[in-house]
Design an enzyme around this catalytic site. Structure first.
Site, mmCIF file in Angstrom:
data_model
loop_
_atom_site.group_PDB
_atom_site.id
_atom_site.type_symbol
_atom_site.label_atom_id
_atom_site.label_comp_id
_atom_site.label_asym_id
_atom_site.label_seq_id
_atom_site.Cartn_x
_atom_site.Cartn_y
_atom_site.Cartn_z
ATOM 1 N N TYR B 316 9.850 -45.054 64.597
ATOM 2 C CA TYR B 316 10.223 -44.068 65.609
ATOM 3 C C TYR B 316 10.253 -42.676 64.985
ATOM 4 C CZ TYR B 316 11.886 -48.107 68.250
ATOM 5 O OH TYR B 316 11.967 -49.295 68.920
ATOM 6 N N HIS B 324 10.418 -43.062 72.030
ATOM 7 C CA HIS B 324 9.602 -44.265 71.957
ATOM 8 C C HIS B 324 9.021 -44.327 70.553
ATOM 9 C CE1 HIS B 324 9.741 -45.664 76.021
ATOM 10 N NE2 HIS B 324 9.512 -44.447 76.480
ATOM 11 N N LYS B 355 1.011 -46.900 71.185
ATOM 12 C CA LYS B 355 1.388 -46.707 69.790
ATOM 13 C C LYS B 355 0.127 -46.824 68.943
ATOM 14 C CE LYS B 355 5.584 -49.322 70.766
ATOM 15 N NZ LYS B 355 6.018 -48.326 71.703
#
Lengths: 195, 387
Positions: B316, B324, B355
């Protein structure tokens, strides 16, 4: 029974096969690696409309042989936009849209202009095992932006993108059924795109 | 520090709350030793992707460093709420809260202290010199005045200084302590009983039945007097003019006990030369991924266990309660072979959840360039190309 020359062959060689058969494979690398690069080149050219594709067998930085032949090419549209650059592009697009509106233009579309950039492509086979060391060796041989192809007819004196500050290669993985998947590998910790 | 199962969640949450409230973006130039992301490039080319959340330090009790980390059966714990929030605020360490309530042990939605640390987290803290690891079992025995028990581990650094008689309680002290426990229990029971009676009377009064209560008691007393009439010859004093149910309640009260939730006497926080264990060991599975953990930690990232995404750490850019995660990180040895299928799978999963998949490890050949022994970790971010 000898086959008459006038008859067509029973099975035509595939275009890919023909391409590999025609190309003079480089003596600096194993033929299978060069053929792999050609397979990926063929896929990019005819399935993804890339242009100015070229096989690099030697590093443009050091002129040493690369760990394996790499490809460089120009995608039809921008392949990768860094999130920070995306924000900048959106701001520019918003400004031009407002300016157009003031000028009395009726179209209200947000036009984001990101010119395509040349990319390095690393051809691999799915069955291979890789290590961080090999990946690092590949990056050691690549430049930030691939050198322009000699036969390229596109405008070459575009200013280098200031947002492009980390090396990246497109990892092309060929599966035995000839599917090719493409992943962008960046050198370093680079935050993800906001898809 | 005692492994007291402190279940007072209200205090714990209150202690943590200040760090969770989104602090106003005040430009704090004198930020405490926050690890500054090492960017050797100039903006706008800052692709390191770090926007470390700057939380203005709220007023909270300062935690002296180095602070102890308790090691119990090869797991690492922090028991002090202040230390937990300190870790989160100043050292990018979240850990996992694992404490539950003894009488509601199956609920695992809201967990409290203790905080369990990954071995990597414990090690990175010890390496940075902000914490030390205490063998909890031996420390506890020492403080409670037990015999010196120091099993000879293969670690040579184990300080075998467990001789002290600590704060052992004498028999009298212990009896006094138990008496005090009983007294507190009775007081509590009295309070409960008092509340119950008040409620009963209130309800009866609301229904207009308060006189019936009077009648009942007045009716019951003569009965009692009759019952004990014969006995009054034997005993000097007639029964006290209390209501019989009250007497009954008083007898019941004696059965109430309190269970202390902390050790007594309260153990002091261990200071340094007490049974300090060596650095958390890097077992073979952790050794390969530790350099990547340390590298990301030194850049100011928060990391949580990554099993849910099939990786080692989810990374993170700030406190996980506010951000997020950016990366699914997998640590590898420099010459550890991996399948390209793992790269494809990780890259595709990561892109699907917005991601990047991150693989990295320590390059043993690179010249040392990290500041403060951060090492030569190198990482590669992988995203789907969209072709």
């Amino acid at each position: 029974m000898a086959r008459p020359e006038t008859l067509k062959q029973a099975v035509q060689p595939s275009p890919l096969h023909a391409l590999i058969a025609q190309t003079q494979l480089s003596p600096s690398h194993l033929p299978n690696l060069h053929a792999l690069a050609l397979q990926v080149q063929h896929n990019l050219q005819f399935q993804h409309s890339w242009t100015a594709l070229r096989v690099h067998t030697h590093s443009p930085l050091t002129n040493e042989p690369l760990p394996r032949p790499l490809l460089a090419g120009l995608p039809p549209k921008r392949l990768y936009v860094h999130p920070d650059e995306q924000i900048a592009l959106l701001k520019t697009a918003e400004r031009t849209r407002k300016a157009r509106k003031r000028a009395g233009d009726s179209s209200d579309a947000l036009e984001i202009k990101a010119a395509p950039e040349r990319e390095w492509i690393l051809p691999t086979r799915l069955s291979e095992k890789w290590t961080l060391r090999r990946l690092s060796d590949v990056f050691a041989g690549t430049s930030l932006v691939p050198p322009e192809a000699e036969e390229s007819e596109t405008v070459t004196d575009r200013p280098a993108n200031p947002w492009r500050s980390t090396k990246r290669v497109v990892l092309a993985t060929v599966s035995p059924d000839s599917t090719v998947v493409y992943y962008i590998v960046q050198d370093g910790v680079v935050k993800p795109r906001q898809n | 520090m005692a492994p007291s199962v402190e279940t007072n969640k209200a205090t714990f949450n209150a202690a943590l709350l200040p760090s969770f409230t989104p602090a106003p973006e005040s430009p704090a130039p004198t930020e405490p030793a926050e690890p500054v992301p090492s960017t050797n490039r100039s903006s706008p080319a800052d692709h390191s992707g770090i926007e470390v959340a700057k939380t203005t330090p709220a007023t909270s009790p300062s935690v002296p460093e180095p602070f102890p980390i308790s090691c119990i059966s090869n797991r690492y714990f922090v028991f002090d709420p202040n230390t937990i929030s300190h870790l989160r605020r100043n050292h990018n360490i979240c850990g996992v809260l694992i404490g539950t309530i003894p009488n509601l042990s199956s609920q695992n939605v809201f967990l409290g202290v203790p905080l369990q640390l990954l071995p990597e987290e414990a090690r990175v803290l010890v390496e940075r010199g902000v914490a030390f690891v205490v063998d909890e079992v031996e420390g506890h025995k020492w403080f409670l005045g037990g015999q010196a028990v120091s099993t000879v581990d293969d670690g040579k650094d184990v300080v075998k200084s467990i001789k002290g008689n600590g704060t052992r309680m004498s028999r009298e002290e212990r009896l006094k302590w138990l008496e005090e426990c009983d007294r507190q229990g009775r007081a509590r029971a009295h309070a409960v009983l008092h509340e119950k009676r008040k409620n009963t009377e209130k309800v009866l009064k609301e229904k207009g039945l308060s006189h019936k209560l009077e009648d009942m008691t007045s009716a019951a007393t003569p009965d009692l007097a009759e019952d004990t009439g014969g006995d009054s010859l034997l005993f000097d004093a007639p029964p006290a003019p209390t209501r019989p149910e009250a007497a009954k309640d008083e007898r019941m009260l004696a059965l109430h006990h309190t269970t202390p939730t902390t050790s007594y006497p309260p153990l002091p926080v261990p200071t340094l030369p007490v049974s300090v264990l060596p650095l958390p060991k890097l077992t073979s599975s952790i050794a390969n991924r530790y350099p990547l953990f340390r590298h990301l930690h030194s850049q100011g990232y928060f990391q949580m266990p990554g099993l849910r995404f099939g990786c080692h750490y989810t990374v993170y850019p700030g406190d996980p309660l506010r951000f997020h995660s950016h990366f699914l990180a997998t640590g590898l040895g420099w010459d550890e072979e991996f399948d390209l299928l793992d790269i494809v799978g990780g890259g595709r999963l990561g892109t699907g959840v917005k991601k990047a998949y991150l693989i990295g490890g320590e390059d043993p050949d690179a010249e040392v360039q990290g500041v403060g022994g951060v090492g030569n970790a190198r990482a590669f971010s992988i995203e789907w190309a969209g072709l």
